[in-house]
Design a protein around this motif. Structure first.
Motif, PDB file in Angstrom:
ATOM      1  N   LYS A 161       0.836  -1.214   0.000  1.00  0.00           N
ATOM      2  CA  LYS A 161       0.000   0.000   0.000  1.00  0.00           C
ATOM      3  C   LYS A 161       0.866   1.258   0.000  1.00  0.00           C
ATOM      4  CE  LYS A 161      -1.939  -1.109   3.910  1.00  0.00           C
ATOM      5  NZ  LYS A 161      -1.216  -2.343   4.235  1.00  0.00           N
ATOM      6  N   THR A 162       1.882   1.253   0.874  1.00  0.00           N
ATOM      7  CA  THR A 162       2.728   2.441   0.967  1.00  0.00           C
ATOM      8  C   THR A 162       3.511   2.624  -0.335  1.00  0.00           C
ATOM      9  OG1 THR A 162       2.868   2.234   3.355  1.00  0.00           O
ATOM     10  CG2 THR A 162       4.611   3.484   2.292  1.00  0.00           C
ATOM     11  N   HIS A 163       3.979   1.519  -0.881  1.00  0.00           N
ATOM     12  CA  HIS A 163       4.707   1.597  -2.147  1.00  0.00           C
ATOM     13  C   HIS A 163       3.802   2.224  -3.225  1.00  0.00           C
ATOM     14  CE1 HIS A 163       7.870  -0.485  -4.841  1.00  0.00           C
ATOM     15  NE2 HIS A 163       7.210   0.397  -5.576  1.00  0.00           N
ATOM     16  N   ILE A 217      -2.548  10.273   2.053  1.00  0.00           N
ATOM     17  CA  ILE A 217      -2.474   9.948   3.483  1.00  0.00           C
ATOM     18  C   ILE A 217      -2.424   8.430   3.682  1.00  0.00           C
ATOM     19  CG2 ILE A 217      -3.558  10.161   5.751  1.00  0.00           C
ATOM     20  CD1 ILE A 217      -4.111  12.879   5.251  1.00  0.00           C
ATOM     21  N   ASP A 218      -1.339   7.998   4.300  1.00  0.00           N
ATOM     22  CA  ASP A 218      -1.088   6.572   4.497  1.00  0.00           C
ATOM     23  C   ASP A 218      -1.643   6.132   5.856  1.00  0.00           C
ATOM     24  OD1 ASP A 218      -0.031   4.204   3.653  1.00  0.00           O
ATOM     25  OD2 ASP A 218       2.079   4.795   3.816  1.00  0.00           O
ATOM     26  N   ASP A 219      -2.166   4.941   5.897  1.00  0.00           N
ATOM     27  CA  ASP A 219      -2.660   4.346   7.152  1.00  0.00           C
ATOM     28  C   ASP A 219      -3.679   5.224   7.862  1.00  0.00           C
ATOM     29  OD1 ASP A 219      -1.183   1.941   7.050  1.00  0.00           O
ATOM     30  OD2 ASP A 219       0.630   3.055   7.587  1.00  0.00           O
ATOM     31  N   ILE A 220      -4.714   5.573   7.127  1.00  0.00           N
ATOM     32  CA  ILE A 220      -5.733   6.484   7.657  1.00  0.00           C
ATOM     33  C   ILE A 220      -6.452   5.884   8.880  1.00  0.00           C
ATOM     34  CG2 ILE A 220      -7.594   5.731   6.084  1.00  0.00           C
ATOM     35  CD1 ILE A 220      -6.956   9.370   7.050  1.00  0.00           C
ATOM     36  N   ILE A 316       4.704  -9.269   1.027  1.00  0.00           N
ATOM     37  CA  ILE A 316       5.882  -8.887   0.250  1.00  0.00           C
ATOM     38  C   ILE A 316       7.013  -8.407   1.160  1.00  0.00           C
ATOM     39  CG2 ILE A 316       6.693  -7.395  -1.619  1.00  0.00           C
ATOM     40  CD1 ILE A 316       3.843  -7.504  -2.717  1.00  0.00           C
ATOM     41  N   ARG A 317       6.643  -7.757   2.254  1.00  0.00           N
ATOM     42  CA  ARG A 317       7.695  -7.269   3.153  1.00  0.00           C
ATOM     43  C   ARG A 317       8.511  -8.431   3.709  1.00  0.00           C
ATOM     44  NH1 ARG A 317       5.128  -3.860   7.084  1.00  0.00           N
ATOM     45  NH2 ARG A 317       5.070  -2.347   5.411  1.00  0.00           N
ATOM     46  N   GLU A 318       7.820  -9.491   4.119  1.00  0.00           N
ATOM     47  CA  GLU A 318       8.511 -10.670   4.654  1.00  0.00           C
ATOM     48  C   GLU A 318       9.370 -11.334   3.582  1.00  0.00           C
ATOM     49  OE1 GLU A 318       7.398 -12.780   7.624  1.00  0.00           O
ATOM     50  OE2 GLU A 318       6.668 -10.916   8.516  1.00  0.00           O
TER      51      GLU A 318
HETATM   52 MG    MG Z   1       2.351   0.924   4.779  1.00  0.00          MG
END
Ligand code: MG
Ligand code: ADP
Length: 449
Positions: A161-163, A217-220, A316-318
């Motif tokens: 999401k952040t990407h 806005i990330d992680d609303i 994906i992070r893992e």
């Molecule tokens: Mg994120």
């Protein structure tokens, strides 16, 4: 044929397939806003009807539209606010709020935007888990503020999401160097608000957020339970929205599932396009590993990549973390990375051995939809039951790779053509219907416990 006439024909077809109440209450209220690249955008009067129509009638509408256009279309459901204040072209007439001196134009995004340059579309791998979100994000970049506003991206931890929100910001910054773009996490927004209140700089705070061309806005979900942040964000949202500025939000869950957020905000969140990103499937995990190894200029044998993709399934992070740890270990030990090396290194991470049986798939699917197993295997053609049955068939095929005949037998003696039909139907819908994907993910999760 123009969109109105085409949609009239589609509706005529649907009139025959659905009840009169459904027709009058739902289908009759939709309109076709346009078809581009085989993606049909269908307007619905409000978020409630949009979700209902999308969840229940996606396949039916698609079939009718495909027949009428003689093409395979995907459908996107959106709120049709043409009756509200005209949004279109408003942005153009207003122009960006902040005009930079042309001589200072710089193609790389302004660091003041807080955008991470590496999180861009070039480094974003697209697969079945995120292709819809990716396509919508690109549509937004082409027409910020006018296509889908707000754009709401939700999904679990580490799915990108952040990407993606940074990629949108970076691409808009490239395309419109005059735009003032602001990326911020909801947590930072809240912290800045608190210190603005303490230091009596609230006007500066308001100007900063209300005078940008694109707010990301990330992680609303972080504003849950924070009344003052919600109040301030509500007004920021309205100011930007009404002047056609693009708003993009991410969250770890769907808007309607964020607790302790005022209804008026939730309905704002739902007023544009909501998309989800799912955990990556095996193919996508392979593609991501290849891309990340390439970025690190580290070459890995195919079998090691395949081993990692099988071992780390969660997100994906893992996956990325596991790959980087392996690379560091290999570099430190000066050993070639072969399958044995990777297996030794990840011994502790061994894939959980799950024993999913056909019976568990059928019973968990039935339970998920509150049906009895015997109904799922029975003769009733009630719509909800049929969907549940199709999902069970799909899972039996995808997760256990059972032969069609066998699946037919397990579900009460159905013939293989109807099994085939069910699999194809769910496959077709899978990438475009997030609520269906959500159901399937939940059932799959329930199989693990
Ligand atoms: Mg994120
Ligand atoms: P989230 O915000 O959903 O928790 P992130 O956007 O922080 O997840 O992604 C976690 C990591 O995985 C980041 O390093 C990101 O670059 C990478 N990543 C996520 N999605 C993709 C993708 N589709 N292609 C390439 N890398 C990705």
């Amino acid at each position: 044929m123009d969109a109105n006439a085409l949609w009239q024909n589609v509706k005529e077809e649907l009139k025959i397939s659905v009840s009169q109440t459904t027709y009058q209450g739902m289908i009759a209220q939709t309109c076709l806003l346009g078809i581009k690249d085989n993606i049909a955008t269908i307007g619905c009067p409000n978020p409630y009807l949009r979700d209902l129509i999308e969840n229940r009638y996606y396949a039916l509408i698609k079939e009718a539209l495909d027949r009428q256009t003689k093409k395979k279309n995907s459908l996107v459901f959106t709120i049709d606010n043409r009756s509200q204040a005209p949004q279109k072209n408003l942005k153009k007439s207003l122009g960006p709020l902040f005009k930079k001196n042309p001589s200072t134009k710089n193609l790389s995004p302004n660091p003041a935007f807080n955008l991470l340059p590496n999180y861009n579309f070039n480094t974003f791998v697209v697969g079945s888990a995120n292709n819809f979100a990716h396509a919508a994000a690109q549509a937004i970049v082409n027409n910020p503020g006018q296509t889908y506003n707000p754009f709401f991206i939700w999904g679990g931890v580490g799915v990108g999401k952040t990407h993606l929100i940074h990629a949108i910001g970076n691409a808009i910054a490239q395309k419109y160097p005059d735009y003032k773009i602001l990326y911020v996490s909801a947590e930072t927004f809240t912290n800045e608000l608190v210190s603005a209140l303490q230091q009596k700089t609230i006007t500066k705070f308001k100007n900063k957020y209300r005078q940008c061309d694109c707010l990301l806005i990330d992680d609303i979900q972080f504003i849950a339970g924070k009344e003052y942040s919600q109040e301030e964000f509500f007004h920021t949202f309205n100011t930007l929205y009404l002047s056609g500025r693009q708003i993009v939000l991410t969250s770890d869950r769907k808007p309607e599932e964020i607790p302790k957020v005022e209804d008026r905000l939730i309905s704002r969140f739902m007023g544009g396009l909501t998309v989800d990103i799912q955990p990556p499937d095996y193919e996508m995990r392979l593609a991501i590993l290849k891309q990340k190894a390439k970025e690190k200029k580290f070459s890995l044998p195919e079998e090691v990549i395949a081993f990692l993709a099988e071992t780390v399934e969660s997100n994906i992070r893992e996956l990325e973390g596991a790959l980087f740890r392996l690379i560091i270990k290999a570099q430190a030990s000066h050993q070639p990375v072969d399958l044995e090396f990777a297996q030794n290194f990840f011994g502790s991470l061994k894939k959980r051995t799950r024993k999913v049986t056909p019976k568990t798939i059928i019973s968990r699917t039935a339970k998920h939809f509150s049906f009895k197993t015997k109904d799922l295997c029975g003769k009733s053609r009630k719509a909800e039951l049929v969907t549940a049955r199709h999902i069970a068939i799909y899972l039996l095929r995808k997760d256990l790779d059972l032969p069609l005949m066998k699946i037919g037998d397990l579900l009460g003696g159905r013939d293989h053509t109807s099994v085939m039909y069910a699999i194809e139907k769910i496959e077709r819908e899978y990438s475009n219907n997030q609520s269906l994907r959500g159901e399937i993910t939940q059932i799959r999760n329930s199989l693990q416990v």
